[in-house]
Scaffold this active site. Sequence first.
Site, PDB file in Angstrom:
ATOM      1  N   CYS A   1      -0.433   1.221   7.264  1.00 51.38           N
ATOM      2  CA  CYS A   1      -1.012   1.509   5.946  1.00 51.38           C
ATOM      3  C   CYS A   1      -2.393   2.150   6.070  1.00 51.38           C
ATOM      4  CB  CYS A   1      -1.059   0.241   5.111  1.00 51.38           C
ATOM      5  SG  CYS A   1       0.597  -0.374   4.751  1.00 51.38           S
TER       6      CYS A   1
ATOM      7  N   CYS B   1      -2.599  -2.907   7.482  1.00 48.37           N
ATOM      8  CA  CYS B   1      -2.141  -2.886   8.874  1.00 48.37           C
ATOM      9  C   CYS B   1      -2.332  -1.467   9.431  1.00 48.37           C
ATOM     10  CB  CYS B   1      -0.667  -3.290   8.922  1.00 48.37           C
ATOM     11  SG  CYS B   1       0.451  -2.054   8.223  1.00 48.37           S
TER      12      CYS B   1
ATOM     13  N   GLU C   1       0.830  -1.212   0.000  1.00 51.95           N
ATOM     14  CA  GLU C   1       0.000   0.000   0.000  1.00 51.95           C
ATOM     15  C   GLU C   1       0.865   1.263   0.000  1.00 51.95           C
ATOM     16  OE1 GLU C   1      -0.123  -2.648   2.060  1.00 51.95           O
ATOM     17  OE2 GLU C   1      -1.995  -2.675   3.190  1.00 51.95           O
TER      18      GLU C   1
HETATM   19 ZN   LIG Z   1       0.834  -2.325   5.929  1.00 50.66          ZN
END
Ligand SMILES: [Zn+2]
Length: 145
Positions: A80, A77, A49
């Site tokens: 990101c 996550c 990302e």
């Molecule tokens: Zn990530």
Amino acid sequence: MLRALEAAREAAEDGEIPVGAVVLDASGEIIGTGRNERERTADPTGHAEIVAMRRAAAALGGWRLSGCTLVVTLEPCTMCAGASVQARLDRVVYGAVDPKAGAVGSLWDVVRDRRLNHRPEVIAEVMAEECAAPLIEFFARRRVG
Ligand SMILES: [Zn+2]
């Protein structure tokens, strides 16, 4: 999502965890593609990302990705998800759910926190099985070999 999946497969070929991402502009054109490249670049922020957002911002000539959509094969996550808020993305579309580290609805919901004044729209579990398949295969192979 098909282009993101293609990027995920390319990552797996290089021994990286197979996650791929693209950023689309308001007209739906791909302006940035990324894949996980943490091993190759020895960069802890080398998530698909982040790579895709950096390329999209470079293509647009500015950090604001307003009007753009991030499409990624795995639920982002915390890093990101946070970056997608910072980039002022309009939309985050993801494939497979990540119950262990996902920050767009699983463990946390960083992008829809009501305390933030920018909250991208979320479309979850698009082609979820197709997106999970390369990850399942990658980790199964790693356990064996
Ligand atoms: Zn990530």
